[in-house]
Design an enzyme around this catalytic site. Structure first.
Site, mmCIF file in Angstrom:
data_model
loop_
_atom_site.group_PDB
_atom_site.id
_atom_site.type_symbol
_atom_site.label_atom_id
_atom_site.label_comp_id
_atom_site.label_asym_id
_atom_site.label_seq_id
_atom_site.Cartn_x
_atom_site.Cartn_y
_atom_site.Cartn_z
ATOM 1 C CG HIS A 176 -2.061 -0.896 1.328
ATOM 2 N ND1 HIS A 176 -1.988 -1.980 2.411
ATOM 3 C CD2 HIS A 176 -3.089 -1.318 0.534
ATOM 4 C CE1 HIS A 176 -3.089 -2.705 2.125
ATOM 5 N NE2 HIS A 176 -3.634 -2.573 1.281
ATOM 6 C CE LYS A 219 -13.601 -7.232 3.752
ATOM 7 N NZ LYS A 219 -13.314 -6.579 2.516
ATOM 8 N NE ARG A 224 -2.493 -7.152 -4.935
ATOM 9 C CZ ARG A 224 -3.262 -7.283 -3.741
ATOM 10 N NH1 ARG A 224 -3.044 -7.419 -2.371
ATOM 11 N NH2 ARG A 224 -4.532 -6.979 -3.998
ATOM 12 C CB SER A 280 -4.333 -6.679 4.419
ATOM 13 O OG SER A 280 -3.726 -5.487 3.992
HETATM 14 P P1 ADP Z 1 -9.780 -3.967 -0.697
HETATM 15 O O1 ADP Z 1 -10.569 -4.387 0.138
HETATM 16 O O2 ADP Z 1 -10.458 -2.650 -1.506
HETATM 17 O O3 ADP Z 1 -9.130 -4.228 -2.069
HETATM 18 P P2 ADP Z 1 -7.073 -3.651 0.161
HETATM 19 O O4 ADP Z 1 -6.547 -2.678 1.396
HETATM 20 O O5 ADP Z 1 -6.787 -5.017 0.186
HETATM 21 O O6 ADP Z 1 -8.542 -2.906 0.076
HETATM 22 O O7 ADP Z 1 -6.300 -2.940 -0.959
HETATM 23 C C1 ADP Z 1 -6.579 -1.573 -1.450
HETATM 24 C C2 ADP Z 1 -5.925 -1.246 -2.802
HETATM 25 O O8 ADP Z 1 -4.454 -1.335 -2.869
HETATM 26 C C3 ADP Z 1 -6.133 -2.158 -3.919
HETATM 27 O O9 ADP Z 1 -6.264 -1.475 -5.118
HETATM 28 C C4 ADP Z 1 -5.208 -3.375 -3.715
HETATM 29 O O10 ADP Z 1 -5.148 -3.934 -5.306
HETATM 30 C C5 ADP Z 1 -3.894 -2.519 -3.517
HETATM 31 N N1 ADP Z 1 -3.092 -3.183 -2.770
HETATM 32 C C6 ADP Z 1 -3.209 -3.831 -1.841
HETATM 33 N N2 ADP Z 1 -1.986 -4.578 -1.606
HETATM 34 C C7 ADP Z 1 -1.088 -4.123 -2.461
HETATM 35 C C8 ADP Z 1 0.300 -4.540 -3.029
HETATM 36 N N3 ADP Z 1 0.997 -5.304 -2.165
HETATM 37 N N4 ADP Z 1 0.794 -3.784 -4.001
HETATM 38 C C9 ADP Z 1 0.050 -2.939 -4.581
HETATM 39 N N5 ADP Z 1 -1.176 -2.640 -4.590
HETATM 40 C C10 ADP Z 1 -1.727 -3.321 -3.407
#
Ligand code: ADP
Length: 161
Positions: free
Chosen positions: A17, A41, A91, A129
């Site tokens: 992130h 959730k 990703r 995450s």
């Molecule tokens: P959501 O539940 O909206 O997917 P996340 O917190 O999992 O929330 O992800 C938010 C954004 O950050 C999404 O666009 C996701 O693809 C991106 N993201 C999460 N982890 C990574 C990572 N390791 N590298 C790049 N982008 C990421």
């Protein structure tokens, strides 16, 4: 002023992130990190805890970054905040399908708001995450995935469960 919203669960924020947020800061003058707290959730962290972690790990950029929680629709929130774009991270190819659907749905809801995607550094392309939480449950090493502050919050959370 170019302003974007970076929405997500951030449960918790990872180096992936952070990588995306820093790339977005090179394009946008202001970035609002909007943490979605879905009451249906069950997350590991409360909205407040997630805000604390994001603010701490992004503390060198708080002149450009704002952090908030929301359970509103992302496009609506983006419009209300006066932002023009939604930032998302990509990703692997697997992210594409989901983001593709989401972007089109958002465009139907609010055609003025566009989405912009940044590709993460290779070394974070496997990182989520969920992975972090699973590794933590089995007491694995977390320091290549999350900053120390976040690692300490995770350890504390698991100990108190
Ligand atoms: P959501 O539940 O909206 O997917 P996340 O917190 O999992 O929330 O992800 C938010 C954004 O950050 C999404 O666009 C996701 O693809 C991106 N993201 C999460 N982890 C990574 C990572 N390791 N590298 C790049 N982008 C990421």
């Amino acid at each position: 002023m170019k302003k974007a919203v970076y929405p997500g669960s951030f449960d918790p924020i990872t180096f992936g992130h952070i990588d995306i947020a820093k790339r977005a800061l090179k394009v946008f003058e202001k970035l609002v990190i909007v943490i979605s707290v879905n009451p249906n959730k069950q997350g590991m962290f409360t909205g407040e805890e997630r805000v604390t972690m994001v603010k701490e790990v992004m503390k060198d950029h708080l002149d450009q970054i704002e952090v908030m929680t929301s359970n509103d629709l992302t496009v609506k929130q983006t419009k209300n905040l006066g932002a023009s774009h939604i930032v998302r991270g990509l990703r692997a190819v697997t992210d594409f399908e989901y983001e593709f659907q989401l972007t089109h749905a958002n465009r139907v809801l609010e055609k003025e708001i566009d989405s912009i995607f940044f590709m993460t550094d290779n070394k974070y392309s496997f990182l989520s995450s969920t992975t972090v939480k699973e590794i933590a449950l089995f007491k694995g090493e977390l320091n290549t995935f999350v900053p120390k502050f976040v690692e300490d919050m995770i350890v504390k959370k698991i100990e108190n469960e």
